[in-house]
Design a protein around this motif. Structure first.
Motif, short mmCIF file in Angstrom:
data_model
loop_
_atom_site.label_atom_id
_atom_site.label_comp_id
_atom_site.label_asym_id
_atom_site.label_seq_id
_atom_site.Cartn_x
_atom_site.Cartn_y
_atom_site.Cartn_z
N THR A 155 92.73 6.81 37.57
CA THR A 155 93.02 8.13 37.01
C THR A 155 92.26 8.34 35.70
OG1 THR A 155 94.98 7.23 35.88
CG2 THR A 155 95.31 8.24 38.04
N PRO B 9 100.37 10.74 41.25
CA PRO B 9 99.20 10.77 42.13
C PRO B 9 99.28 9.81 43.31
CG PRO B 9 98.71 9.54 40.14
CD PRO B 9 100.07 10.13 39.95
N GLU C 251 100.33 21.91 39.38
CA GLU C 251 98.96 21.43 39.34
C GLU C 251 98.14 22.08 40.45
OE1 GLU C 251 98.86 17.19 39.40
OE2 GLU C 251 100.43 16.97 37.90
N LYS D 157 98.95 21.66 44.22
CA LYS D 157 100.26 21.01 44.35
C LYS D 157 101.32 21.89 43.71
CE LYS D 157 100.47 16.57 43.52
NZ LYS D 157 100.57 15.27 42.79
N TYR E 22 96.62 2.29 38.73
CA TYR E 22 96.74 3.68 38.26
C TYR E 22 95.76 3.94 37.11
CZ TYR E 22 98.77 7.82 36.03
OH TYR E 22 98.95 9.07 35.48
#
Length: 343
Positions: free
Chosen positions: A343, A253, A198, A201, A339
């Motif tokens: 997100t 995340p 990603e 990352k 979450y």
């Protein structure tokens, strides 16, 4: 004459035995239904670590209705795990078949040629050989027993069996083994397809490969336990399929689903990741798309909707029991809700 230490007992005798062990049974008819549909072993033995700490007598106030509700809740969790393990298996097999077809072709004699693979794969407990896995693939090709077998159909109606057809009938275990034996170029291709880097990352390739192997093995074991009604809540990943917590954390995340203190994963969190919770998070990662991940969470949270909202005692009691037995975070629901919100 043999005197059996576990003789047959009628439902009436089982109920009387449970009463002598301090289980509260006020409705014999309901108790009969519970034992008739779930069985004594699954209803009592599976959860006795929590409700019978001394192995002899139930904790004061324990009712058969509580055990029944817990068992039904457990089965809802297992059904959820079964559903998403099938999603995960299909995604994995699709990526594997794509790489085999792209790099080796669609003829079984070519994409299963010994020269295309490593001779063996060393795991902590045994050595996996390509010859053994190839033999399982050939058995799948020659299997005439499954009426809806697409491999059989292709064998009889086409001039080749492509990877995406063979893998539909090849077991999850043997598909994972085939992946393990791929040479680096092809294995890396599958790994990067399942876990693309990603933005901002990057996870080392070896760490991603190890995570995928351990996660797939753990998902397979938990799925089989659910499918065969084994002791699902007591299941934990061992050293051979221990999901790497640091890699799993990097795939998720922030600090939402795996809690950290001073950027380190705590001891309790590592305990959670050895059980159902770790398998759930691994499936989430391998589901890839945000849509599937969010649907995964929505489906998990819907399990709790099956509990009577009018009962202000049974709902928190059930999950508290389940979380203690299965080593799940007490705030699992809150973690998933946050979450979804962020997100």
């Amino acid at each position: 004459m043999t005197i059996y230490d576990k003789p047959f007992k009628t439902y009436e005798e089982q109920i009387e035995l449970l009463r002598t062990r301090n289980l509260n049974i006020s409705d014999s008819e309901f108790a009969m239904h519970a034992l008739d549909t779930i069985s004594y072993y699954d209803l009592i033995n599976r959860y006795q670590r929590y409700f019978m700490p001394d192995g002899e007598y139930f904790i004061e106030g324990t009712t058969i209705e509580q055990l029944y509700s817990l068992s039904m809740f457990d089965r809802s969790i297992q059904a959820f795990i079964l559903k998403y393990s099938m999603f995960t298996e299909n995604i994995f097999k699709t990526k594997l078949a794509y790489t085999l077809s792209k790099d080796f072709g669609v003829d079984m004699s070519v994409y299963l040629a010994k020269s295309k693979y490593k001779e063996s794969y060393q795991s902590p407990n045994n050595v996996l050989t390509f010859d053994a896995v190839q033999l399982e693939c050939l058995k799948t090709r020659n299997d005439n027993k499954i009426a809806s077998n697409p491999t059989l159909y292709y064998r009889e109606h086409h001039n080749h069996i492509p990877p995406w057809i063979l893998l539909k009938n090849l077991s999850f275990s043997n598909s994972i083994n085939l992946f393990k034996l791929l040479k680096n170029t092809q294995r890396d291709d599958v790994v990067n397809a399942l876990l693309p880097d990603e933005t901002g990352k990057t996870i080392p390739l070896n760490d991603k490969t190890n995570f995928i192997i351990c996660a797939l093995e753990a998902i397979r074991v938990f799925r089989n336990a659910a499918a065969h009604n084994l002791d699902f809540t007591a299941l934990r990943t061992n050293e051979t399929r221990k999901i790497p917590s640091s890699t799993l954390s990097k795939c998720l995340p922030g600090n939402l689903l795996i809690k950290k203190q001073n950027k380190k994963i705590g001891k309790n969190e590592k305990v959670y990741l050895k059980g159902i919770y770790g398998v759930m998070l691994s499936m989430m990662v391998l589901l890839k798309t945000d849509y599937l991940k969010k649907q995964f969470i929505v489906d998990f949270l819907s399990v709790f909707n099956g509990i009577d909202d009018d009962d202000r005692v049974i709902k928190p009691f059930l999950f508290q029991c389940y979380a203690n037995i299965a080593d799940m975070p007490m705030d699992t629901q809150d973690r998933f809700l946050i979450y979804l919100d962020q997100t």
